[in-house]
Write a protein that holds these residues in place. Structure first.
Motif, PDB file in Angstrom:
ATOM      1  N   VAL A 213      -7.827   4.023  12.034  1.00 38.70           N
ATOM      2  CA  VAL A 213      -7.555   4.229  13.185  1.00 38.70           C
ATOM      3  C   VAL A 213      -5.545   3.896  14.003  1.00 38.70           C
ATOM      4  O   VAL A 213      -6.124   3.065  15.257  1.00 38.70           O
ATOM      5  N   GLY A 214      -5.371   4.658  12.496  1.00 38.32           N
ATOM      6  CA  GLY A 214      -3.758   3.562  13.236  1.00 38.32           C
ATOM      7  C   GLY A 214      -3.037   3.100  12.664  1.00 38.32           C
ATOM      8  O   GLY A 214      -2.270   2.472  13.520  1.00 38.32           O
ATOM      9  N   GLY A 215      -3.341   2.297  12.501  1.00 38.69           N
ATOM     10  CA  GLY A 215      -3.369   0.920  12.267  1.00 38.69           C
ATOM     11  C   GLY A 215      -2.625   0.516  11.015  1.00 38.69           C
ATOM     12  O   GLY A 215      -2.418   1.240   9.968  1.00 38.69           O
ATOM     13  N   TYR A 216      -2.582  -0.687  10.757  1.00 35.41           N
ATOM     14  CA  TYR A 216      -2.225  -1.278   8.926  1.00 35.41           C
ATOM     15  C   TYR A 216      -2.979  -2.551   8.724  1.00 35.41           C
ATOM     16  O   TYR A 216      -2.794  -3.327   9.570  1.00 35.41           O
ATOM     17  N   ALA A 217      -3.583  -2.294   7.115  1.00 33.83           N
ATOM     18  CA  ALA A 217      -3.981  -4.394   7.125  1.00 33.83           C
ATOM     19  C   ALA A 217      -4.745  -3.802   5.597  1.00 33.83           C
ATOM     20  O   ALA A 217      -4.816  -2.700   4.997  1.00 33.83           O
ATOM     21  N   VAL A 218      -4.319  -4.988   4.809  1.00 34.30           N
ATOM     22  CA  VAL A 218      -4.377  -4.676   3.407  1.00 34.30           C
ATOM     23  C   VAL A 218      -5.633  -5.766   3.081  1.00 34.30           C
ATOM     24  O   VAL A 218      -5.252  -6.841   4.577  1.00 34.30           O
ATOM     25  N   ASP A 219      -6.436  -5.527   2.969  1.00 33.71           N
ATOM     26  CA  ASP A 219      -7.491  -6.452   2.186  1.00 33.71           C
ATOM     27  C   ASP A 219      -6.672  -7.627   1.448  1.00 33.71           C
ATOM     28  O   ASP A 219      -7.254  -9.312   1.818  1.00 33.71           O
ATOM     29  N   GLY A 220      -5.422  -7.629   0.897  1.00 34.19           N
ATOM     30  CA  GLY A 220      -5.233  -9.804   0.558  1.00 34.19           C
ATOM     31  C   GLY A 220      -4.848  -9.493  -1.302  1.00 34.19           C
ATOM     32  O   GLY A 220      -5.180 -11.272  -1.446  1.00 34.19           O
ATOM     33  N   CYS A 221      -6.040  -8.183  -1.850  1.00 39.66           N
ATOM     34  CA  CYS A 221      -6.290  -9.103  -3.344  1.00 39.66           C
ATOM     35  C   CYS A 221      -5.173  -8.705  -4.028  1.00 39.66           C
ATOM     36  O   CYS A 221      -4.340  -8.386  -3.821  1.00 39.66           O
ATOM     37  N   ARG A 222      -4.251 -10.194  -4.766  1.00 44.28           N
ATOM     38  CA  ARG A 222      -3.337  -9.923  -5.755  1.00 44.28           C
ATOM     39  C   ARG A 222      -3.288  -9.766  -6.220  1.00 44.28           C
ATOM     40  O   ARG A 222      -2.063  -9.326  -6.780  1.00 44.28           O
ATOM     41  N   GLU A 223      -4.286  -9.466  -7.247  1.00 46.80           N
ATOM     42  CA  GLU A 223      -3.746  -8.263  -8.211  1.00 46.80           C
ATOM     43  C   GLU A 223      -4.997  -7.771  -9.017  1.00 46.80           C
ATOM     44  O   GLU A 223      -6.321  -8.258  -8.829  1.00 46.80           O
ATOM     45  N   PHE A 224      -5.109  -6.922  -9.718  1.00 40.56           N
ATOM     46  CA  PHE A 224      -5.665  -5.747 -10.030  1.00 40.56           C
ATOM     47  C   PHE A 224      -6.634  -6.498 -11.072  1.00 40.56           C
ATOM     48  O   PHE A 224      -5.865  -7.251 -12.727  1.00 40.56           O
ATOM     49  N   MET A 225      -8.352  -6.305 -10.816  1.00 40.70           N
ATOM     50  CA  MET A 225      -9.035  -6.941 -12.059  1.00 40.70           C
ATOM     51  C   MET A 225     -10.110  -5.915 -12.197  1.00 40.70           C
ATOM     52  O   MET A 225     -10.972  -5.604 -11.904  1.00 40.70           O
TER      53      MET A 225
END
Length: 101
Positions: A44-56
């Protein structure tokens, strides 16, 4: 002369520079995957990340497709920031530091 062990640590997203080293040094490298950088609002042309702090890694044997999926956010490991951790261990023969300084 006293034998000393010197340990240098460097964590950098770039590959460390190559330099000539002595035969008595050892370089140990490890990779850690940090926070998720997947843009969930790209469609949709925006920017949003999910907040996951570290790969598990999800439950699965190493090297399988299931192990490359993050258990916290469900994204592939390639969406997580890669950190290369380098440790150089060198045995040095040098005089001990003087106690008067």
């Amino acid at each position: 002369m006293r034998k000393r062990q010197v340990v240098l640590r460097r964590a950098s997203p770039e590959e460390p520079s190559r330099s000539s080293s002595t035969a008595s040094s050892l370089t140990v490298r490890g990779v850690r995957y940090g926070e998720c950088q997947k843009n969930h609002a790209a469609a949709v042309g925006g920017y949003a990340v999910d907040g996951c702090r570290e790969f598990m890694a999800s439950s699965g044997e190493e090297g399988t497709v299931v192990a490359l999926t993050c258990a916290a956010c469900g994204c592939h490991r390639s969406f997580h920031r890669r950190e290369i951790q380098t440790e150089v261990v060198c045995d040095c023969n040098s005089p001990p530091p003087s106690a008067g300084n």
